[in-house]
Design an enzyme around this catalytic site. Structure first.
Site, PDB file in Angstrom:
ATOM      1  N   GLU A  53       9.932  38.932 -20.531  1.00  0.00           N
ATOM      2  CA  GLU A  53       8.401  38.109 -20.573  1.00  0.00           C
ATOM      3  C   GLU A  53       7.743  38.360 -19.250  1.00  0.00           C
ATOM      4  OE1 GLU A  53      11.359  35.099 -22.290  1.00  0.00           O
ATOM      5  OE2 GLU A  53      11.782  37.248 -24.089  1.00  0.00           O
TER       6      GLU A  53
ATOM      7  N   GLY B 210       8.213  38.661 -34.630  1.00  0.00           N
ATOM      8  CA  GLY B 210       9.405  38.364 -35.684  1.00  0.00           C
ATOM      9  C   GLY B 210      10.179  38.971 -35.668  1.00  0.00           C
TER      10      GLY B 210
ATOM     11  N   SER C  39       5.688  41.362 -28.605  1.00  0.00           N
ATOM     12  CA  SER C  39       7.280  41.410 -29.466  1.00  0.00           C
ATOM     13  C   SER C  39       7.056  42.172 -29.986  1.00  0.00           C
ATOM     14  CB  SER C  39       7.948  39.762 -30.022  1.00  0.00           C
ATOM     15  OG  SER C  39       9.234  40.076 -30.387  1.00  0.00           O
ATOM     16  N   ALA C  40       7.640  42.256 -31.748  1.00  0.00           N
ATOM     17  CA  ALA C  40       7.238  43.127 -32.455  1.00  0.00           C
ATOM     18  C   ALA C  40       6.292  43.832 -32.552  1.00  0.00           C
ATOM     19  CB  ALA C  40       8.097  42.232 -34.265  1.00  0.00           C
TER      20      ALA C  40
ATOM     21  N   HIS D 177      10.859  41.844 -24.435  1.00  0.00           N
ATOM     22  CA  HIS D 177      11.847  41.111 -24.497  1.00  0.00           C
ATOM     23  C   HIS D 177      13.007  41.486 -23.592  1.00  0.00           C
ATOM     24  CE1 HIS D 177      10.119  38.147 -27.227  1.00  0.00           C
ATOM     25  NE2 HIS D 177      10.463  38.753 -28.048  1.00  0.00           N
TER      26      HIS D 177
END
Lengths: 234, 234
Positions: free
Chosen positions: B193, B89, B121-122, B158
């Site tokens: 990714e 997020g 991700s985050a 990413h």
């Protein structure tokens, strides 16, 4: 106020500031020399290198450029400036340096009192209420995200439409701005490359050939035509 | 330490966490329930919604999920957790909430003492020394950019290669990381990714099918093969 807040400095296949040069003699009317703020240092170039680049472009409009770092103090540079131009680069670095040199509020004050201002990219981002809609990487921790607030909303420069063919799972610009509106209420204008906001007295107008994309909290984003009056957008 | 730090939660044409599910029973060996940190709220979804999404995916590996917000205090939730998963997020929101709930240092401590951790991700970004190489928009001002430091370098999730056909003048990822290295000295790993870092005891290994891109201050970036040992990268 008199200002140009441009999405980008450079259009594809053009020189630095080329599309903005015809507008410089109008914005900086009868001004022989302006103060350049090179703090955003795109690609890490030095203040001197960046100032030379700005000086070369402004020279084509017959205007001289002196870097804020060449003055005795940055505050006095801004207070005495006949005009100001803040170039692009990294917004986190720009905002950190504006606070460290105690000029964030001084720029705000002189521009609100009539000193003509131009920004491109990061220099435009700080024209909004906060830098919270920058696209840049947080390479340094600024003391605040609050910026100049020359317009009563936020700006997203280099606005990029979603690529329908992308298989990349990073967030689109639209998703990011939606996340911004989960925590913040002011509108955001997504300025595509070649678009700018013109501030004249207290009137704010979208300029350039393209439409811009407007994002309001809890509303679907929508397109606005060039020439639209954005003075009362808040 | 035992951890998976994955670039993304979701591969193109796959379900949420699908490619990571086979690895969950290895990471969270003999663990029936883990604590999920939903603070990053992708697209602004609620903590409950996000936790349900994680629970559905983890259910396929026979592991139950409880959100950190469902416990009496976040600190106790982490201290008692058998395993932790932090979803993606917005990294600025995630880091703000981790500090506000006083769990940044608690997570660091329990993971260093052996509690298995997964991030996507985050949730992966915060596994590095700082969040200064996130791609996210700074929608909220965190009290610090320092993060967990489970690995002795920074992570760019990413990771996206420059598009040679682009006419867009916003900075490429490589330019942004170069700007990071103008002000910071630690290496940055750009995780494409489908790639992840595996932490096992104190060994750090690049996993997944793709190469990763490594950025060191004042050096040209270069590619590293999957399987590369990154333990001593600093």
């Amino acid at each position: 106020m008199k200002a140009i807040l441009a999405s980008t400095s450079t259009l594809h296949n053009q020189d630095y500031l080329e599309y903005l040069i015809p507008h410089l003699p109008v914005l900086y009317k009868n001004i022989e020399e302006i103060v350049f703020v090179p703090y955003a240092r795109p690609g890490g170039i030095s203040h001197d290198e960046y100032t030379s680049k700005a000086a070369e472009a402004f020279g084509k409009a017959g205007i001289r450029v002196k870097g804020i770092h060449e003055f005795e103090t940055p505050v006095k540079a801004i207070q005495d400036a006949k005009g100001i131009f803040t170039g692009g680069g990294n917004t986190f670095l720009l905002v950190s340096e504006l606070y460290r040199n105690k000029v964030m509020n001084v720029i705000k004050e002189v521009v609100k009192n009539g000193t003509p201002y131009m920004g491109t990219s990061a220099g435009t981002n700080i024209g909004g209420l906060s830098m919270k809609t920058t696209n840049d990487m947080p390479i340094v921790y600024p003391p605040s995200f609050q910026t100049l607030g020359l317009v009563p909303f936020n700006i997203n420069p280099h606005y990029l439409d979603p690529d329908p063919n992308s298989e990349h799972k990073g967030e689109t610009r639209e998703t990011r701005i939606k996340e911004f509106h989960g925590l913040n209420s002011q509108p955001v204008i997504g300025l595509r490359e070649g678009s700018w906001l013109e501030l004249d007295d207290n009137k704010v107008t979208l300029k350039g050939e393209l439409k811009a994309r407007l994002f309001k909290k809890d509303k679907l984003p929508f397109e606005i035509e060039t020439g639209t009056d954005l003075t009362d957008l808040n």
